[in-house]
Design a protein around this motif. Structure first.
Motif, short mmCIF file in Angstrom:
data_model
loop_
_atom_site.label_atom_id
_atom_site.label_comp_id
_atom_site.label_asym_id
_atom_site.label_seq_id
_atom_site.Cartn_x
_atom_site.Cartn_y
_atom_site.Cartn_z
N TYR A 115 -9.86 -1.81 -2.06
CA TYR A 115 -8.53 -1.56 -1.48
C TYR A 115 -7.87 -0.29 -2.05
O TYR A 115 -6.65 -0.24 -2.18
CB TYR A 115 -7.64 -2.79 -1.71
N SER A 117 -7.37 2.52 -0.66
CA SER A 117 -6.51 3.23 0.30
C SER A 117 -5.46 2.31 0.92
O SER A 117 -4.89 2.63 1.98
CB SER A 117 -7.37 3.85 1.40
N SER A 118 -5.18 1.18 0.28
CA SER A 118 -4.25 0.19 0.86
C SER A 118 -2.78 0.54 0.68
O SER A 118 -1.91 -0.02 1.35
CB SER A 118 -4.51 -1.19 0.23
N GLY A 119 -2.48 1.46 -0.27
CA GLY A 119 -1.09 1.77 -0.57
C GLY A 119 -0.48 0.83 -1.60
O GLY A 119 0.69 0.95 -1.96
N ILE A 120 -1.28 -0.13 -2.09
CA ILE A 120 -0.86 -1.06 -3.14
C ILE A 120 -1.40 -0.55 -4.47
O ILE A 120 -2.52 -0.03 -4.54
CB ILE A 120 -1.38 -2.49 -2.86
N LYS A 164 5.01 -5.44 4.01
CA LYS A 164 3.87 -4.76 3.38
C LYS A 164 2.92 -5.79 2.75
O LYS A 164 1.70 -5.66 2.85
CB LYS A 164 4.38 -3.79 2.30
N PHE A 168 -0.88 -6.52 3.90
CA PHE A 168 -1.96 -6.37 2.93
C PHE A 168 -2.82 -7.62 2.88
O PHE A 168 -4.06 -7.56 2.85
CB PHE A 168 -1.39 -6.05 1.55
N GLU A 195 7.33 0.55 -4.39
CA GLU A 195 5.89 0.33 -4.30
C GLU A 195 5.54 -1.06 -4.82
O GLU A 195 6.22 -1.60 -5.69
CB GLU A 195 5.14 1.38 -5.11
#
Length: 427
Positions: A115, A117-120, A164, A168, A195
């Motif tokens: 993950y 590139s998940s933004g997490i 988000k 996810f 974030e």
């Protein structure tokens, strides 16, 4: 842990001690271990230490739970027995993995890679300092997911955060089939920038493909309010037994959806009405398969997080639309209708080949039908119930014969046993 216990674990985990500073007062503490703040070469790190002798305690817990399960097993129905054993089996397997920090290190590394590139955000492990007793990671700054006052102070939109999180977990459970199974508020941090940071990778699970497809069908049926398909998908997921009456359960599902989709009801009213409906399902064959334990647990935790901030938040009204958007992607149709048609057209020769093979097998008398595990389980249960009176009758007949052989003077007792055995077989 006491300071003496902590020192024993530290001396075993680190030789020599790599920290410039180590705070002996833990930042957080739970059943498996505790987390401390420390510094290595000027870098602030989080050090997760497992409790002294925790593995022995866990194994003792498993023995105790298994003992009481065997003791009370005769009191439970068939599906309750299976569900309890599934929970105990999954707990035993997962908890033994969780007490080993090396397992958590591997989970963290794999999860961060899958993950990326998940933004997490995820902690970065310091692999050279990790062992079975300790996990050393980057120190992630943020505040707990359920810290309402801080969220408000930082002007962070909770709806965006929960959206988000749901997106996810949709990716984890529907697309990848690989998910973090413990997203409680202590394992979710929010940074001042809004974030999302995910912590604690002791519980990471993989979903079998057939289970993932069943979940997708379940969500699709729920969104389209096709209640018979919803029950059929629940059977494939394994939460509803094979022989459960579809029409009766479809009606119950419709009533539940109406309750949770009602905008005018409070959370308390929804809960009361739902419990009243569920009260009528006590004798229906529901079960909890091993594959579904953590899926249901995660779903409940995420819904619980939503209720912290959004009044009357519930899975059907708030989560389902977000999940529905991801269903085409989960089915491999995210490239658009034309791309999906092209993909299906390319697979047409293989489909025709399978059809031709099936027709040939039928004509040659070699066609086979495979039963699902749920069908086999049902057949086993039915066969057992069918044979039970015959077995008891045969035991009584043999007892009569043995009694007569042992002492002919007990022929009256033998006659009674014979009569009871014969009656049991016939009736």
């Amino acid at each position: 842990m006491s300071e003496a216990q902590l020192n024993v674990v530290l001396s075993r985990a680190f030789t020599p001690m790599p920290f410039e500073h180590f705070d002996s007062i833990p930042l957080a503490s739970a059943s498996i271990g505790q987390v401390h703040e420390a510094w290595i070469d000027g870098v602030k790190v989080a050090v997760k230490i497992r409790r002294l002798d925790i593995e022995k305690r866990v194994r003792a817990d498993i023995v105790i739970i298994s003992f009481f399960n065997r003791l009370f097993r005769p009191l439970f129905s068939h599906y309750t027995k299976n569900s309890i054993e599934a929970v105990i089996g999954e707990f035993s397997k997962m908890i033994l993995q969780e007490v080993n920090m090396t397992t958590e290190l591997h989970n963290l590394q794999k999860f961060s890679s899958v993950y990326a590139s998940s933004g997490i955000l995820f902690p970065t492990p310091f692999v050279e300092y990790c062992s079975e007793d300790a996990l050393v990671m980057s120190y992630e700054e943020g505040f707990r997911f359920d810290d309402k006052e801080r969220l408000k102070k930082e002007n962070i939109d909770f709806r965006a955060i929960i959206g988000k999180l749901i997106s996810f977990y949709t990716e984890q459970m529907l697309l990848r089939g690989y998910f973090h199974a413990d997203p409680h508020p202590g394992n979710l941090l929010i940074t001042p920038k809004g974030e999302l940071v995910l912590l604690d990778f002791g519980m990471v699970k993989s979903i079998p493909n057939q289970t993932r497809i069943a979940i997708i069908e379940l969500l699709k049926a729920a969104n389209e309010k096709d209640y018979e398909l919803y029950i059929s998908a629940s059977k494939r997921l394994g939460t509803v037994a094979y022989e459960a009456p579809v029409s009766e359960l479809a009606l119950l599902s419709e009533r539940m959806f109406e309750i949770f989709g009602n905008e005018n009801l409070s959370s308390e009213s929804m809960q009361k009405l739902a419990l009243d409906v569920l009260g009528s399902t006590r004798d229906l064959p529901f079960k909890l398969p091993q594959e579904a334990i953590y899926i249901l647990r995660v779903s409940a935790i995420i819904e619980g997080l939503g209720t912290t901030y959004i009044e009357n938040f519930n899975g059907i009204k708030d989560i389902l639309p977000i999940l529905q958007e991801n269903i085409p992607k989960a089915l491999g149709m995210d490239g658009g209708i034309l791309e999906s048609l092209i993909k299906e057209f390319k697979s047409l020769p293989l489909t025709l080949h399978h059809l031709k093979s099936s027709i040939k097998q039928i004509s040659d008398g070699e066609f086979k039908v495979e039963l699902s595990l749920s069908q086999l389980e049902w057949l086993k249960k039915e066969l057992k119930q069918y044979l039970k009176p015959f077995m008891l009758g045969i035991i009584l007949l043999l007892s009569a014969l043995f009694t007569l052989m042992y002492d002919p003077a007990l022929k009256e007792v033998a006659l009674v046993l014979f009569t009871l055995g014969l009656a049991r077989i016939i009736f």
